[in-house]
Write a protein that holds these residues in place. Structure first.
Motif, short mmCIF file in Angstrom:
data_model
loop_
_atom_site.label_atom_id
_atom_site.label_comp_id
_atom_site.label_asym_id
_atom_site.label_seq_id
_atom_site.Cartn_x
_atom_site.Cartn_y
_atom_site.Cartn_z
N TYR B 30 8.98 -15.96 -47.82
CA TYR B 30 9.80 -17.02 -47.20
C TYR B 30 10.83 -16.52 -46.19
CZ TYR B 30 7.73 -19.87 -50.91
OH TYR B 30 6.85 -20.51 -51.74
N GLY B 31 10.59 -15.37 -45.57
CA GLY B 31 11.52 -14.90 -44.55
C GLY B 31 12.59 -13.97 -45.08
N MET B 36 12.07 -9.55 -41.06
CA MET B 36 12.63 -10.76 -40.45
C MET B 36 14.08 -10.51 -40.04
SD MET B 36 12.16 -13.73 -39.32
CE MET B 36 13.38 -14.81 -38.54
N GLN B 37 14.79 -9.74 -40.85
CA GLN B 37 16.16 -9.44 -40.48
C GLN B 37 16.19 -8.69 -39.14
OE1 GLN B 37 18.76 -10.73 -41.65
NE2 GLN B 37 20.18 -9.56 -40.38
N ARG B 40 15.53 -11.08 -36.31
CA ARG B 40 16.73 -11.90 -36.08
C ARG B 40 17.74 -11.14 -35.21
NH1 ARG B 40 17.64 -12.83 -41.17
NH2 ARG B 40 16.42 -14.75 -41.20
N TYR B 55 14.65 -18.61 -36.63
CA TYR B 55 13.57 -18.89 -37.58
C TYR B 55 12.24 -18.74 -36.88
CZ TYR B 55 17.51 -20.87 -40.04
OH TYR B 55 18.72 -21.02 -40.64
N LEU B 56 11.21 -18.48 -37.65
CA LEU B 56 9.87 -18.39 -37.09
C LEU B 56 9.03 -19.57 -37.58
CD1 LEU B 56 9.16 -14.57 -37.45
CD2 LEU B 56 10.15 -15.83 -35.52
N GLU B 224 16.42 -25.53 -41.64
CA GLU B 224 15.70 -24.92 -42.77
C GLU B 224 15.11 -25.97 -43.69
OE1 GLU B 224 16.98 -21.48 -44.91
OE2 GLU B 224 18.56 -21.05 -43.44
N LEU B 233 7.34 -23.76 -43.69
CA LEU B 233 7.91 -22.51 -44.22
C LEU B 233 6.77 -21.72 -44.87
CD1 LEU B 233 10.22 -20.64 -44.96
CD2 LEU B 233 10.63 -22.05 -46.99
N HIS B 237 5.54 -14.88 -45.21
CA HIS B 237 6.24 -14.94 -43.93
C HIS B 237 6.17 -13.61 -43.20
CE1 HIS B 237 9.79 -15.38 -41.27
NE2 HIS B 237 9.58 -16.68 -41.38
N ARG B 238 5.91 -12.53 -43.94
CA ARG B 238 5.85 -11.20 -43.30
C ARG B 238 4.86 -11.16 -42.15
NH1 ARG B 238 2.70 -7.33 -47.64
NH2 ARG B 238 3.12 -8.80 -49.32
N SER B 241 6.76 -12.45 -39.12
CA SER B 241 7.78 -11.53 -38.59
C SER B 241 7.14 -10.27 -38.01
CB SER B 241 8.83 -11.19 -39.66
OG SER B 241 8.23 -10.78 -40.87
#
Lengths: 345, 345, 345, 345
Positions: B30-31, B36-37, B40, B55-56, B224, B233, B237-238, B241
């Protein structure tokens, strides 16, 4: 020791290979690529449904919500278990996609609706009287949210109740593969009487794809429009069909589910040998609910294990707290055993 | 000879490599994954916006619609060009996500809104009077739907009009990279005065990812919730990213856009040498609108070329019909030249 | 012998007089008429709320749904009793007006939520976690759907729970007048801690008007826009304000409610004298639930009595079936006594 | 001198009488009262439609929006004139009721769509292609928003275009009576080819009632559910049917409309005698658009006249500014003449 969810594990190498292979030159977008036609045919075969409409969607939330929206009208009730994922974990997605349907919750011991409770709730719904919401689709999840799996008889009893009232049936099959592996039956036996199924892949070794299998082709065009309108039609759709193609090839989907179920069975067997641990629901597939001492929760977390503790971990160490342990296809015996060792203390 | 769309081409090999590399063991869903960091932070740097929420989302339809929904209320107008993608090509997705906002269309020669037309339309909207829809966000697309690119002055004039009225600004950046490559400016110069941007990747070498860059962090939480509720969502999620990480690494995004723009420029140069062909809008980026004889349309199609013909291909061969030709990062000079040769006849 | 509902009786003659008087020449439309200003001031006085926004709406369904929509966002839960009118009798109106909120049902013996059950349900709601719906308004109905009336202490305990969590409170006051008459307190004591109230008139002697009394003036403009957008803004608004003006004049609203409550009390006293009849909930106001023999149901219906039988009237005559008996301001002792006589057999 | 709107005038005395008479004892709620059956029969007779479903709704906004919602799906376009009331004056009500349809605007000189423009716009709408909104209902207003009235030939040409494409037709008849009085034809001639009509009463001497006349009975049940869900089903429905009953009795509706039209004609005749005044659109019914000097606007306002000035009243007195003057059934010759006198200066 990752038992937090079957969606935190990796994709299967064959799926990755298929994805890489699909990245070759130009192809038609939006599902018009040849690979999608192959996926469609395979799923029709699998379910013995030559007229079924088949679509791919990248998330389970969207697949289930889009199907429910296509199967209902805003003033209808959607019947589901009181702990259904669509009720508890989707931030109201079904309500958003349906423009405000109401989920009518059914008592469900071990997350399993009984035909009697379902019939009573439907009976209780206004029909033809304008003051209440009207009867709408029945939604069944299997593997259920507590890790149980409906037997074929149980499934057919539920779809039979829907049929009594002429209501369509939605099956939330986020873990359909694990249920099928558990029952050892043909996939098509599970969907007898089902109007539309989300055939999950994301929790079982894909990167992010579910198939919407719509047995009533009358719903197909509305589903397509709703999918587009909700931003769930992928232009580079080949990357979805490649995943699903690999998933179906040689029954990889069943193999992976079988591995995950076996890992859970190993976990259960081990838990039963530990006096302080109690398995909480029948474990039919890859999801284990068990209670064990708070101290063990803490010990496991310190050792890096990942899983959900359902309750506070502060307080006396010998008090039992429930945990949810989910296995995916990539779980290893070594990790499972280590987890059990630490838990045993 | 594929000029149908920049979303029918392949992903860049570096993106595929990153995807494969990301498929390693367990990670947070989920990010919450570390990659993801990093994404960002890079996007905050790129846009000089240390507080931006990032957000993606996997599709452009969803990214733009979610942003518009978070930026507006159902009774507001969303100002956009009369040929805006959100008006013409999304099956009403903005209306669905916003619960029924009204798109207020602005005359837009070459798909470019003028500050005067925008101001007049806003002025004309009821404000504080309950009978009409109220003023809401201004939506700007660049590269525009006709292949033109707003200059920085033009952009700032439009965001300036929004600011006069205190209205938020949405930028549909499905082809933001191509616009940035065309302008040769810093990305952050393009988003001065912008409240939220969809930073496109799908049309420019990714499999399916856009970044929602929200400069007003007050909108983050609502975004979100809306993303989850709309089924956008991703648990794994990887894989989003990883794509976006590769895209930003070493400015791959700009390089690919530059290649696509160069291919379009080569096409334009060639078309200008063909007397029967007319380039219809200024070509600032990777999208070419040109009129050429029906017979040439037919010849090209027979030779396997793919592109949109805007009008019927039946009838006299010497009559000109418009075509839309879009280049992606993978376009080759050889294909372009072959296309031009066949067109020239 | 009309006990079917307090909305099948006539309007009070003084209300009709006011309506006739209002039909004089031209006046400003849409609530800008002077009579509305007077209504607003009176309701502000009545509730000790000089800043309250006050609007008139013609139906209770709309008043409550509009208020809830203005008080919440689509991804929020609305907490209410399991038998709340907004849950059971509105065909999903709250879900329509809110764009898909979820009603979170609270166990409610005698239709009365307890502070403990409410607190537990709120506690149980995800907050700050995107997967579940978020916390939203608490909705309290009094007179409840079973004819009970919350004491002031009970009301303040419930609003106190909402305050603990910082949640707004909606009061469904379709029968607010009957509750106020029953409690004998000042109206303003009942709305301490309430964010917005629907102050019912339709069930208590008006033709069709409720007042939306919004104690948080921040919600006023959104309410106005939503009212218009939902088609509930009347152009000839004078005919609403005339009704509400007459209702408030000399406390006609309280007088009528007192008459209705007295009629119900007479009914209860009579029922208690009949051995075969059982009063089912405490009767605090004008609504009586009682069980009595099927044969008596049939006898009453044959004699022209109107009321709801909750269950089938086919079968053995001595079996008890529940009935709902509602009294309005125009109920007469003669009718009540005749009903009791026939029931007694 | 009240020319602001036909909804700021009084109700006709006969309507008030009927309302008073209806307030007699108990009656069935929600439209089950006998008076509603009579209304239904009369409207079926009037329109020569024995199978039509007939409902009463208290506002025009709601009637039109409910009809459009029942006639369309959220992903469809609703075709209407660029100045349609549903586009300009309803705060997005159609979008709310339809859950996000898109209004597709048609050029309309004098507020009248041409068959050619309508056909072109429909032709231009995606059909069977998922990327654009799909074709939906055609909405026709008569009397139009500029005071013109479609001839029967013009109406039939428009409904004919809808029929070519198999699309349903909605008629916004807020001022249907004035149009019918103007054409002097049978009501049923105006609705040939129409799927559903809002038959207005509020602007023509009622307190607040429109009839929804649905010629396609397949839409009836959905309309009923939507009406309830939107809070537009009145419990004390007798007060709606009483109004509509009086309206239809002895063709009161036509008489009142005729009076209003005659008043407008008198106004036009007077305006034509004043050199500084120009009548701006053909005046076919009871609505007059005219340009006259700013000084005259100011003079009239000082004398208490009420009407809309379309433009600023500040500036040189001899500059012409448009005004909208609407007559209702209660307009008097004396007032009209006084208005003209003051205007003439």
């Amino acid at each position: 020791m990752h038992f937090a969810s079957d969606n935190s594990g990796p994709a299967h190498p064959k799926v990755i290979e298929a994805l890489v292979a699909a990245n070759d030159g130009y192809t038609m977008p939006y599902g018009a690529e040849p690979a999608m036609q192959a996926v469609r045919e395979r799923l029709r075969d699998l379910f013995g449904a030559p007229d079924a409409a088949v679509y791919l969607v990248a998330t389970g939330t969207a697949t289930n919500s889009l199907l429910l929206a296509a199967m209902s009208r805003p003033w209808q009730a959607i019947y589901c278990s009181e702990v259904a994922h669509i009720e508890e974990d989707e931030c109201g997605a079904p309500e958003f996609f349906t423009d405000g349907s109401k989920l009518a919750l059914i008592d469900a011991p071990n997350a399993m609706m009984t035909p009697e409770a379902l019939r009573a709730r439907i009976d209780d719904t206004a029909q033809g009287v304008v003051h209440g919401v009207q009867r709408g689709p029945v939604s069944i999840t299997t593997v259920t949210e507590r890790g149980t799996v409906y037997s074929l008889d149980q499934l057919h009893a539920l779809t039979g109740v829907a049929a009594e009232f002429g209501l369509p049936v939605h099956m939330d099959g986020a873990r359909f593969a694990n249920a099928a592996a558990s029952l050892g039956c043909a996939a098509r036996d599970m969907t007898r009487g089902v109007t539309a199924l989300s055939f999950g892949g994301t929790k079982n070794g894909l990167l992010g794809v579910e198939a919407a299998v719509i047995f009533d082709p009358e719903l197909a065009w509305e589903f397509e429009l709703r999918r587009k309108r909700a931003g769930h039609l992928f232009s580079k759709h080949r990357f979805l069909s490649a995943q699903m193609g690999a998933y179906l090839e040689g029954d990889l989907w069943l193999d992976m589910a079988g591995q995950a179920n076996a890992a859970a069975a190993r976990l259960v067997a081990g838990l039963k040998r530990i006096p302080e641990a109690t398995v909480l629901h029948t474990v039919d597939a890859n999801m284990v609910y068990a209670a064990f001492p708070r101290a063990a929760h803490r010990r496991l977390r310190e050792a890096g294990a990942q899983f959900y503790s359902i309750g506070s971990l502060d307080g006396p160490g010998d008090e039992a707290v429930a945990g949810r342990l989910v296995c995916d296809w990539s779980a290893t015996d070594a990790n499972t055993d280590r987890f059990l060792d630490i838990l045993a203390g």
